[in-house]
Design an enzyme around this catalytic site. Structure first.
Site, PDB file in Angstrom:
ATOM      1  CE1 TYR A 209      -4.944   6.113  -2.015  1.00 43.41           C
ATOM      2  CE2 TYR A 209      -6.088   8.149  -2.485  1.00 43.41           C
ATOM      3  CZ  TYR A 209      -5.625   7.230  -1.583  1.00 43.41           C
ATOM      4  OH  TYR A 209      -5.829   7.430  -0.240  1.00 43.41           O
TER       5      TYR A 209
ATOM      6  CE1 TYR B 258      -4.309   1.459   0.361  1.00 44.29           C
ATOM      7  CE2 TYR B 258      -3.025   3.163   1.449  1.00 44.29           C
ATOM      8  CZ  TYR B 258      -4.180   2.740   0.841  1.00 44.29           C
ATOM      9  OH  TYR B 258      -5.227   3.623   0.715  1.00 44.29           O
TER      10      TYR B 258
END
Lengths: 147, 384
Positions: free
Chosen positions: B338, B288
């Site tokens: 994203y 992440y």
């Protein structure tokens, strides 16, 4: 930021939005003091304010004054305006400051009177208070040495 | 099903990576979901369970909307954490439902329209009261500023250089450009990085993830049912979920050790224990990467290397798809899109199927996906 050049303290802009939990903090700032919630049962500080002490779940939490001098834990020069209100404020410094008298707390604040080349993590910083009337109370920190 | 039979991901779907889509979030989620179900060779009516995160989707594209739109008569739905940790751990909830016989085929979905809505990701953090009431008036808002404080401190404690952060951004951009569809389309060199705009120092534009509109989805079922489906199954070998017991207000500044993400360590430990996989066996990782610094820290905290050593570790291994330890093989949140990590799960499946194309990691057999939603963390280990 050049030596001696001050930026406007920006934390007083939005005070009407404050939560009741933060009122004692700002009332202290209005008296040029720094205080944090501390549990009278276990003695631990916590931040941000919570309903009960997060260390022992006691509701016996009181606000305790702390010497408004600390140590620069980290900092950043914010160059991008996150929101329209900040367009005229960038660049400015946001810092985390720790206090010998309030272990565990890192206070989000602004740095003023900054000589950028002399900023060092770990350097001593001191609170700068303005606005004594509570409503416009504001707090920032300035380096104690090197500026 | 046998206790030892894995539960599998059998279908994937995602909308094209873009900053702003001409479709709204509901359309995007439905598009990705239909694509994932079709990819599995299933019909929407075969789906009987739905899993997503418990904060963002329930307030934008909730379970029952997806069910009504697709004609899914569900016997199970569930939600966990939010954003990255939520969708990376969705396979844990789906697995529980499938093993318990509560559902046969589970749809997991997630999407955001943060590329289009006012304030985007910054607005999301307004849900935290102390951020709004205390931090914002100091000009401390916007996730780059939170992680800038971490990066500055990390540089102080471990001697990290700007060039180290640049390496992560540059390598991921190389991976992204290979996909041919990434949101970031231009090359990024070290020189480009050093000349790029500072957002919140030391973090520059290439250190910060993109902002996107889009959705992703995947379908899970048992190994037994997976045999009859369209695509080779990808096994969910082990999932871990852990956190630091702090509020979303406190976690960026008050955590006892700002340089460690203990949820990542514990979730990684759980995922390894459940899968019987050692981190040495992992062929690639989708981490992440909301910021270069947080990507680097998670690699340490999961346990791929010691704290403070990630820059040297990543440099010696090589993190491009042809390197010794490919990280974010599609370019990640920094360069691909994203969507808070759902694209990481979809990409890991693509890699393990051998479907990635120009950015395919050779002989990819085991992939690790890490999802961060401060203070929560999820790790999923997938394999073929």
């Amino acid at each position: 930021m050049m030596k001696g050049e001050e930026i406007t303290m920006i934390n007083s802009l939005d005070l009407p939005s404050l939560l009741p939990e933060f009122l004692p903090f700002w009332e202290s700032v209005g008296r040029s003091r720094l205080s944090f919630p501390r549990c009278t049962e276990c003695g631990e500080f916590h931040w941000y304010p919570m309903v009960r002490c997060p260390h022992c779940q006691s509701s016996a939490v009181e606000w305790s004054d702390v010497e408004p001098e600390g140590e620069l834990y980290s900092y950043t020069k914010v160059c991008h305006p996150f929101g329209d209100k900040l367009k005229e404020k960038v660049p400015y410094f946001v810092a985390l400051v720790t206090f010998a008298g309030a272990p565990g707390i890192r206070l989000v604040t602004n740095l003023v009177e900054v000589d950028e080349d002399k900023l060092r993590i770990g350097m001593p910083v001191k609170a700068v208070f303005s606005g004594a009337d509570g409503e416009n109370a504001s707090i920032a920190f300035r380096p104690l040495v090197g500026s | 099903m046998s206790h030892h039979d894995p539960v599998c991901i059998v279908g994937i779907g995602e909308t094209p990576p873009v900053r702003r889509s001409d479709k709204n979030l509901r359309q995007l989620v439905i598009d990705a979901s239909i694509e994932a179900i079709a990819d599995a060779g299933l019909s929407p009516s075969d789906i009987d369970g739905i899993v997503t995160d418990s904060v963002i989707m329930p307030n934008s594209v909730p379970h029952e909307y997806v069910a009504a739109q697709l004609g899914i008569d569900r016997t199970f739905d569930a939600a966990l954490s939010y954003g990255g940790a939520g969708i990376v751990c969705a396979p844990m909830l789906a697995e529980m439902a499938i093993r318990a016989g509560r559902a046969k085929n589970v749809l997991c979905y997630f999407g955001v329209d943060w590329g289009s809505i006012p304030a985007g990701p910054y607005g999301f953090h307004d849900l935290y009261p102390a951020k709004t009431a205390y931090e914002k008036p100091f000009g401390f808002s916007g996730q780059p500023s939170y992680f800038a404080l971490w990066a500055r401190r990390y540089m102080h404690e471990y001697g990290l250089k700007e060039e180290d952060l640049a390496m992560i951004a540059v390598n991921q951009r190389k991976n992204a450009l290979l996909t041919g569809r990434s949101q970031a389309r231009s090359e990024l060199t070290l020189e480009d990085y050093m000349n790029s705009r500072v957002i919140s120092d030391p973090l520059r534009v290439p250190d910060c993830c993109l902002i996107s509109d889009g959705a992703g989805a995947f379908v899970m079922t048992s190994a037994e049912r997976a045999k009859d489906l369209r695509k080779p199954p990808v096994n969910v070998l082990g999932v871990g979920f852990a956190m630091e017991t702090m509020t979303g207000d406190d976690i960026f500044t008050q955590k006892p050790d700002l340089m460690h993400i203990p949820g990542a360590a514990e979730a990684g430990r759980q995922a390894c224990e459940r899968s019987g996989i050692s981190l040495d066996d992992v062929d690639f990782a989708e981490i992440y990467d909301c910021f270069t610094i947080s990507c680097l820290m998670q690699i340490e905290d999961i346990g791929f290397c010691k704290k403070g050593e990630a820059a040297d570790f990543l440099r010696s291994k090589g993190t491009t798809v042809d390197g010794g330890f490919p990280v974010n093989t599609h370019g990640g949140l920094l360069s691909y899109s994203y969507r808070l990590g759902v694209e990481h799960v979809v990409e890991a499946v693509r890699q393990l199927r051998g479907e990635a194309g120009a950015n395919q990691v050779k002989n990819a057999r085991i992939g690790l996906v890490g999802g961060l939603s401060m203070p929560d963390y999820g790790v999923a280990i997938l394999g073929r």
